[in-house]
Design a protein around this motif. Structure first.
Motif, PDB file in Angstrom:
ATOM      1  N   SER A   1       0.834  -1.200   0.000  1.00  0.00           N
ATOM      2  CA  SER A   1       0.000   0.000   0.000  1.00  0.00           C
ATOM      3  C   SER A   1       0.877   1.263   0.000  1.00  0.00           C
ATOM      4  O   SER A   1       0.593   2.229  -0.723  1.00  0.00           O
ATOM      5  N   HIS A   2       1.925   1.249   0.786  1.00  0.00           N
ATOM      6  CA  HIS A   2       2.845   2.389   0.841  1.00  0.00           C
ATOM      7  C   HIS A   2       3.491   2.627  -0.525  1.00  0.00           C
ATOM      8  O   HIS A   2       3.581   3.782  -0.994  1.00  0.00           O
ATOM      9  N   ASN A   3       3.940   1.557  -1.159  1.00  0.00           N
ATOM     10  CA  ASN A   3       4.564   1.687  -2.481  1.00  0.00           C
ATOM     11  C   ASN A   3       3.587   2.263  -3.507  1.00  0.00           C
ATOM     12  O   ASN A   3       3.949   3.141  -4.310  1.00  0.00           O
ATOM     13  N   ASN A   4       2.332   1.784  -3.483  1.00  0.00           N
ATOM     14  CA  ASN A   4       1.313   2.289  -4.412  1.00  0.00           C
ATOM     15  C   ASN A   4       1.027   3.764  -4.166  1.00  0.00           C
ATOM     16  O   ASN A   4       0.903   4.561  -5.110  1.00  0.00           O
ATOM     17  N   LEU A   5       0.920   4.125  -2.892  1.00  0.00           N
ATOM     18  CA  LEU A   5       0.649   5.530  -2.570  1.00  0.00           C
ATOM     19  C   LEU A   5       1.831   6.424  -2.944  1.00  0.00           C
ATOM     20  O   LEU A   5       1.646   7.566  -3.384  1.00  0.00           O
ATOM     21  N   THR A   6       3.037   5.913  -2.800  1.00  0.00           N
ATOM     22  CA  THR A   6       4.219   6.684  -3.193  1.00  0.00           C
ATOM     23  C   THR A   6       4.225   6.923  -4.696  1.00  0.00           C
ATOM     24  O   THR A   6       4.504   8.047  -5.171  1.00  0.00           O
ATOM     25  N   LYS A   7       3.890   5.898  -5.478  1.00  0.00           N
ATOM     26  CA  LYS A   7       3.810   6.058  -6.936  1.00  0.00           C
ATOM     27  C   LYS A   7       2.740   7.088  -7.305  1.00  0.00           C
ATOM     28  O   LYS A   7       2.950   7.948  -8.165  1.00  0.00           O
ATOM     29  N   GLU A   8       1.585   6.991  -6.666  1.00  0.00           N
ATOM     30  CA  GLU A   8       0.495   7.918  -6.948  1.00  0.00           C
ATOM     31  C   GLU A   8       0.891   9.340  -6.591  1.00  0.00           C
ATOM     32  O   GLU A   8       0.605  10.303  -7.330  1.00  0.00           O
ATOM     33  N   LYS A   9       1.599   9.490  -5.460  1.00  0.00           N
ATOM     34  CA  LYS A   9       2.059  10.817  -5.036  1.00  0.00           C
ATOM     35  C   LYS A   9       3.045  11.384  -6.065  1.00  0.00           C
ATOM     36  O   LYS A   9       2.971  12.567  -6.428  1.00  0.00           O
ATOM     37  N   ASP A  10       3.966  10.522  -6.532  1.00  0.00           N
ATOM     38  CA  ASP A  10       4.933  10.971  -7.534  1.00  0.00           C
ATOM     39  C   ASP A  10       4.223  11.395  -8.828  1.00  0.00           C
ATOM     40  O   ASP A  10       4.579  12.420  -9.439  1.00  0.00           O
ATOM     41  N   GLN A  11       3.213  10.645  -9.233  1.00  0.00           N
ATOM     42  CA  GLN A  11       2.449  10.990 -10.433  1.00  0.00           C
ATOM     43  C   GLN A  11       1.720  12.321 -10.236  1.00  0.00           C
ATOM     44  O   GLN A  11       1.680  13.175 -11.135  1.00  0.00           O
ATOM     45  N   LEU A  12       1.132  12.495  -9.055  1.00  0.00           N
ATOM     46  CA  LEU A  12       0.439  13.756  -8.765  1.00  0.00           C
ATOM     47  C   LEU A  12       1.424  14.928  -8.743  1.00  0.00           C
ATOM     48  O   LEU A  12       1.100  16.030  -9.189  1.00  0.00           O
ATOM     49  N   GLN A  13       2.633  14.674  -8.221  1.00  0.00           N
ATOM     50  CA  GLN A  13       3.641  15.733  -8.186  1.00  0.00           C
ATOM     51  C   GLN A  13       4.053  16.131  -9.598  1.00  0.00           C
ATOM     52  O   GLN A  13       4.171  17.316  -9.911  1.00  0.00           O
ATOM     53  N   VAL A  14       4.230  15.143 -10.487  1.00  0.00           N
ATOM     54  CA  VAL A  14       4.590  15.426 -11.883  1.00  0.00           C
ATOM     55  C   VAL A  14       3.449  16.199 -12.548  1.00  0.00           C
ATOM     56  O   VAL A  14       3.671  17.204 -13.271  1.00  0.00           O
ATOM     57  N   SER A  15       2.225  15.756 -12.291  1.00  0.00           N
ATOM     58  CA  SER A  15       1.066  16.437 -12.863  1.00  0.00           C
ATOM     59  C   SER A  15       0.978  17.870 -12.344  1.00  0.00           C
ATOM     60  O   SER A  15       0.701  18.810 -13.112  1.00  0.00           O
ATOM     61  N   TYR A  16       1.218  18.077 -11.083  1.00  0.00           N
ATOM     62  CA  TYR A  16       1.178  19.407 -10.477  1.00  0.00           C
ATOM     63  C   TYR A  16       2.256  20.295 -11.124  1.00  0.00           C
ATOM     64  O   TYR A  16       1.996  21.457 -11.465  1.00  0.00           O
ATOM     65  N   ASN A  17       3.453  19.733 -11.269  1.00  0.00           N
ATOM     66  CA  ASN A  17       4.531  20.506 -11.876  1.00  0.00           C
ATOM     67  C   ASN A  17       4.188  20.889 -13.322  1.00  0.00           C
ATOM     68  O   ASN A  17       4.430  22.034 -13.752  1.00  0.00           O
ATOM     69  N   ASN A  18       3.624  19.969 -14.083  1.00  0.00           N
ATOM     70  CA  ASN A  18       3.226  20.256 -15.469  1.00  0.00           C
ATOM     71  C   ASN A  18       2.150  21.340 -15.528  1.00  0.00           C
ATOM     72  O   ASN A  18       2.191  22.249 -16.360  1.00  0.00           O
ATOM     73  N   LEU A  19       1.182  21.233 -14.640  1.00  0.00           N
ATOM     74  CA  LEU A  19       0.093  22.222 -14.611  1.00  0.00           C
ATOM     75  C   LEU A  19       0.620  23.594 -14.189  1.00  0.00           C
ATOM     76  O   LEU A  19       0.157  24.630 -14.671  1.00  0.00           O
ATOM     77  N   THR A  20       1.576  23.592 -13.278  1.00  0.00           N
ATOM     78  CA  THR A  20       2.163  24.862 -12.840  1.00  0.00           C
ATOM     79  C   THR A  20       2.904  25.517 -14.001  1.00  0.00           C
ATOM     80  O   THR A  20       2.785  26.737 -14.224  1.00  0.00           O
ATOM     81  N   LYS A  21       3.638  24.751 -14.768  1.00  0.00           N
ATOM     82  CA  LYS A  21       4.341  25.278 -15.947  1.00  0.00           C
ATOM     83  C   LYS A  21       3.347  25.823 -16.968  1.00  0.00           C
ATOM     84  O   LYS A  21       3.521  26.912 -17.533  1.00  0.00           O
ATOM     85  N   GLU A  22       2.302  25.058 -17.192  1.00  0.00           N
ATOM     86  CA  GLU A  22       1.287  25.476 -18.157  1.00  0.00           C
ATOM     87  C   GLU A  22       0.614  26.763 -17.708  1.00  0.00           C
ATOM     88  O   GLU A  22       0.374  27.680 -18.501  1.00  0.00           O
ATOM     89  N   ARG A  23       0.317  26.878 -16.429  1.00  0.00           N
ATOM     90  CA  ARG A  23      -0.299  28.076 -15.875  1.00  0.00           C
ATOM     91  C   ARG A  23       0.632  29.282 -16.058  1.00  0.00           C
ATOM     92  O   ARG A  23       0.200  30.368 -16.447  1.00  0.00           O
ATOM     93  N   ASP A  24       1.920  29.041 -15.749  1.00  0.00           N
ATOM     94  CA  ASP A  24       2.880  30.138 -15.888  1.00  0.00           C
ATOM     95  C   ASP A  24       2.976  30.595 -17.351  1.00  0.00           C
ATOM     96  O   ASP A  24       3.062  31.803 -17.642  1.00  0.00           O
ATOM     97  N   GLN A  25       2.947  29.658 -18.270  1.00  0.00           N
ATOM     98  CA  GLN A  25       3.002  29.994 -19.698  1.00  0.00           C
ATOM     99  C   GLN A  25       1.755  30.778 -20.118  1.00  0.00           C
ATOM    100  O   GLN A  25       1.842  31.775 -20.851  1.00  0.00           O
ATOM    101  N   LEU A  26       0.630  30.314 -19.644  1.00  0.00           N
ATOM    102  CA  LEU A  26      -0.621  31.014 -19.957  1.00  0.00           C
ATOM    103  C   LEU A  26      -0.629  32.427 -19.346  1.00  0.00           C
ATOM    104  O   LEU A  26      -1.107  33.381 -19.963  1.00  0.00           O
ATOM    105  N   GLN A  27      -0.123  32.502 -18.148  1.00  0.00           N
ATOM    106  CA  GLN A  27      -0.073  33.805 -17.470  1.00  0.00           C
ATOM    107  C   GLN A  27       0.861  34.761 -18.241  1.00  0.00           C
ATOM    108  O   GLN A  27       0.532  35.938 -18.437  1.00  0.00           O
TER     109      GLN A  27
END
Length: 146
Positions: free
Chosen positions: A113-139
């Motif tokens: 369960s810990h390993n799965n949650l860590t993977k999900e957290k890493d995916q969410l972090q990558v998604s957050y970083n991508n969205l932040t870049k996209e937001r900055d570009q749009l801004q």
């Protein structure tokens, strides 16, 4: 002399039974050289029918018989105690093994369960970083219209 042997006994006389006489009639077998070589130094006593311990009024066991009996009872009690202790150790070890297996299974599930949650957290972090870049570009593109 032969007349005395065949004379009728006088049954009117009272005879007192003496335990000491019986003990004198006991036959002792002494240790032989063969038993000494084998390391067996016990002496044994054989009783005849007329010298048996339970052959008279008020019969009681001798001190040696009661001592042997106490020793045997003690040995039996000690053996039973050892068997119970061994059984207790076996039961506790079986219980410990079952508990250990359950804890190992729970630990494995938690690790998965810990390993799965860590993977999900890493995916969410990558998604957050991508969205932040996209937001900055749009801004940036909104603030600087070409």
């Amino acid at each position: 002399m032969s007349e005395d042997i065949y004379a009728k006994p006088d049954m009117n006389k009272k005879v007192k039974f003496n335990r000491g006489e019986m003990e004198e009639r006991m036959v002792d077998i002494y240790v032989s050289a063969d038993t000494l070589r084998d390391g067996d130094t016990r002496t044994t006593t054989h009783e005849t029918e007329d010298t048996a311990v339970d052959n008279g009024p008020g019969d009681q066991r001798s001190a040696a018989d009661s001592s042997i009996r106490r020793t045997r009872v003690s040995a039996v009690c000690l053996s039973l105690l050892c068997v119970l202790l061994l059984a207790g150790i076996i039961v506790l070890s079986v219980y410990y093994n079952k508990e250990h297996q359950l804890h190992t299974k729970d630990k494995d599930q938690l690790q998965t369960s810990h390993n799965n949650l860590t993977k999900e957290k890493d995916q969410l972090q990558v998604s957050y970083n991508n969205l932040t870049k996209e937001r900055d570009q749009l801004q940036t593109s909104y603030n600087n219209p070409d």
